[in-house]
Enzyme design. Structure first.
Site, PDB file in Angstrom:
ATOM      1  N   LYS A  70       6.382  -3.052  11.774  1.00 57.59           N
ATOM      2  CA  LYS A  70       7.279  -3.856  10.935  1.00 57.59           C
ATOM      3  C   LYS A  70       7.459  -5.306  11.444  1.00 57.59           C
ATOM      4  CE  LYS A  70       9.270  -0.519   8.004  1.00 57.59           C
ATOM      5  NZ  LYS A  70       9.647   0.877   8.172  1.00 57.59           N
ATOM      6  N   TYR A 106       6.966   4.468  -3.930  1.00 56.69           N
ATOM      7  CA  TYR A 106       7.869   5.494  -4.450  1.00 56.69           C
ATOM      8  C   TYR A 106       8.189   5.246  -5.929  1.00 56.69           C
ATOM      9  CZ  TYR A 106       8.210   5.447   0.564  1.00 56.69           C
ATOM     10  OH  TYR A 106       7.890   5.406   1.885  1.00 56.69           O
TER      11      TYR A 106
END
Ligand SMILES: *Cc1c(COP(=O)(O)O)cnc(C)c1O
Length: 428
Positions: A277, A19
């Site tokens: 994760k 991002y």
């Protein structure tokens, strides 16, 4: 940063970070090592890690047991294709996951990242409808404020605003969104929280394949903790309307919220479950999608009779060996007591922030501590302010939050929460 290594400038000019922009990018800090709860920066300084590398490094860095599991596996086989071949690390990991997850999830598909695990779950649900002769049921229902990954299928079920759907509206499937439940985890349950879902199901059930959501904790979509009764209601409504329930536990899995899985707070079992994760303790990219008998049997015996997905690095042996070791370490620990300890320390440590003018809310669940601000943070200044205080906290939007490794000590938790109060108090 005078002690920056010479590759640091090249990074700023050429390398994308998550991002990020390549024009005047926010600072990135060169890290040269990590052990336990500490990140070692190139300038010789050390940071207490509050992020566990985005929910994943649950046992901290450079863990001897995880290191050994990978070294041992490396000497026999780093990777081998999973088409037509199989190996013990994958099979024994599957056995562990089936034992650990809610009842009935007895079939495991190994994927290579969380987003792919979500793609696989969605594809399972759509193929399930197609082969049952309900090809018109191709939409999904999900909650506003959710986050399920960055690939197109996953992005389509992320919150439409924070997921920037407007950029890709021409190619994203249009799914059905309902408001997230208003009852917070620790608050009073209001039955009316289920009304938006019930209404949407009445309108759309004939078009819907499945409901997908993050159980209890909405992560990257807003760090919001909702009431377990909502999940009970969702499970009942899915059954009533004949919908599959997909639980995305990529963030919540492996103890983070205080139970092994978010679904365990409500004692429900989804039809399809996504894990990622923390699965490998943050060492290697690996994810899994588990399905129940109905889903697995239908995909295996109807229509083409095969499930049409197969990543090149499916069930990578190094990652599977590491995941087995990570789950072993977790189960050998008093993980429940330990998460409670972290929860208590985060709650006490962050509570004073409630009084600050810039703060909208403070909330803690399990090993997750959140200060929600009234305005978005300055991503150029705030990470630097944390680094200056010897901690690694990476805010996003209006959220300053931590989800530290489970091995974080009381003293380290105090340093983290003190730094959070200090930085938030200094917002002009
Ligand atoms: C991070 C996350 C994903 C995506 O996982 P990646 O490994 O980044 O692709 C999906 N769902 C949830 C709930 C997540 O937190």
């Amino acid at each position: 940063m005078s002690d920056a290594p010479d590759w640091h400038a090249y990074d700023r000019a050429h390398v994308w970070h998550p991002y990020s922009t390549l024009v005047d990018p926010a600072p990135v800090f060169p890290v040269v090592g990590a052990s336990g709860t500490r990140l070692h920066l190139a300038d010789g300084s050390e940071l207490i890690d509050g992020m566990a590398s985005w929910w994943s490094a649950i046992h901290g860095y450079n863990h001897p047991v995880l290191n050994e599991a990978i070294r041992g596996q490396l000497d026999s086989m780093a990777h081998v294709m999973f088409g037509g071949l199989t190996h013990e690390p994958a099979v024994e990991l599957a056995r562990q996951l089936i034992d650990l997850t809610p009842a009935g999830l007895d079939y495991v598909f190994f994927a290579d990242s969380g987003s792919v695990a979500v793609e696989v779950a969605i594809k399972m649900a759509l193929q399930y409808r197609a082969v049952r002769g309900e090809p018109e049921r191709q939409r999904l229902l999900t909650l506003r404020g959710g986050y399920h990954g960055d690939t197109f299928g996953a992005m389509a079920v992320c919150d439409p605003v924070t997921g920037m759907h407007s950029l890709f509206s021409g190619v994203l499937p249009q799914h059905v969104f309902v408001d997230r439940p208003a009852s917070p985890f620790h608050g009073e349950w209001q039955d009316s929280d289920l009304d938006p879902l019930r209404r949407a199901l009445k309108t759309h059930a004939k078009d819907l394949a499945a409901v997908i959501l993050e159980p209890i904790v909405q992560g990257a979509g807003g760090m919001y903790f909702y009431h377990p009764n909502y999940l009970v209601g969702v499970r009942q409504l899915c059954d009533e309307f004949g919908l599959l329930l997909i639980a995305d536990e990529i963030a919540t899995g492996f103890g983070r919220s205080g139970e092994m899985f978010g679904c365990d707070h409500a004692q429900i079992a989804p039809d399809i479950l996504c894990l990622g994760k923390g699965l490998t303790g943050g060492y290697l990219t690996l994810a899994a999608t588990l399905a129940n008998h109905d889903v697995a049997q239908t995909l295996s015996s109807e229509g083409p009779g095969v499930f049409m997905h197969g990543p090149t690095f499916m069930a990578n042996p190094l990652a599977c060996a590491c995941a087995r070791a990570s789950i072993g370490v977790l189960l050998a620990s008093d993980w429940r007591g330990n998460i409670k300890r972290i929860e208590n320390k985060l709650s006490a440590g962050l509570e004073p922030a409630r009084e600050f003018a810039a703060v909208a809310d403070v909330r803690v669940l399990g090993a997750i501590g959140v200060i929600e601000l009234k305005d978005p943070v300055d991503m150029h200044a705030m990470p630097q302010a944390f680094v200056d205080r010897g901690v690694w906290v990476r805010p996003f939007g209006r959220l300053v939050y931590v989800m530290p490794p489970y091995v974080t000590t009381d003293a380290e938790l105090a340093t983290l929460t003190t730094a959070m109060l200090d930085v938030v108090a200094n917002i002009a």
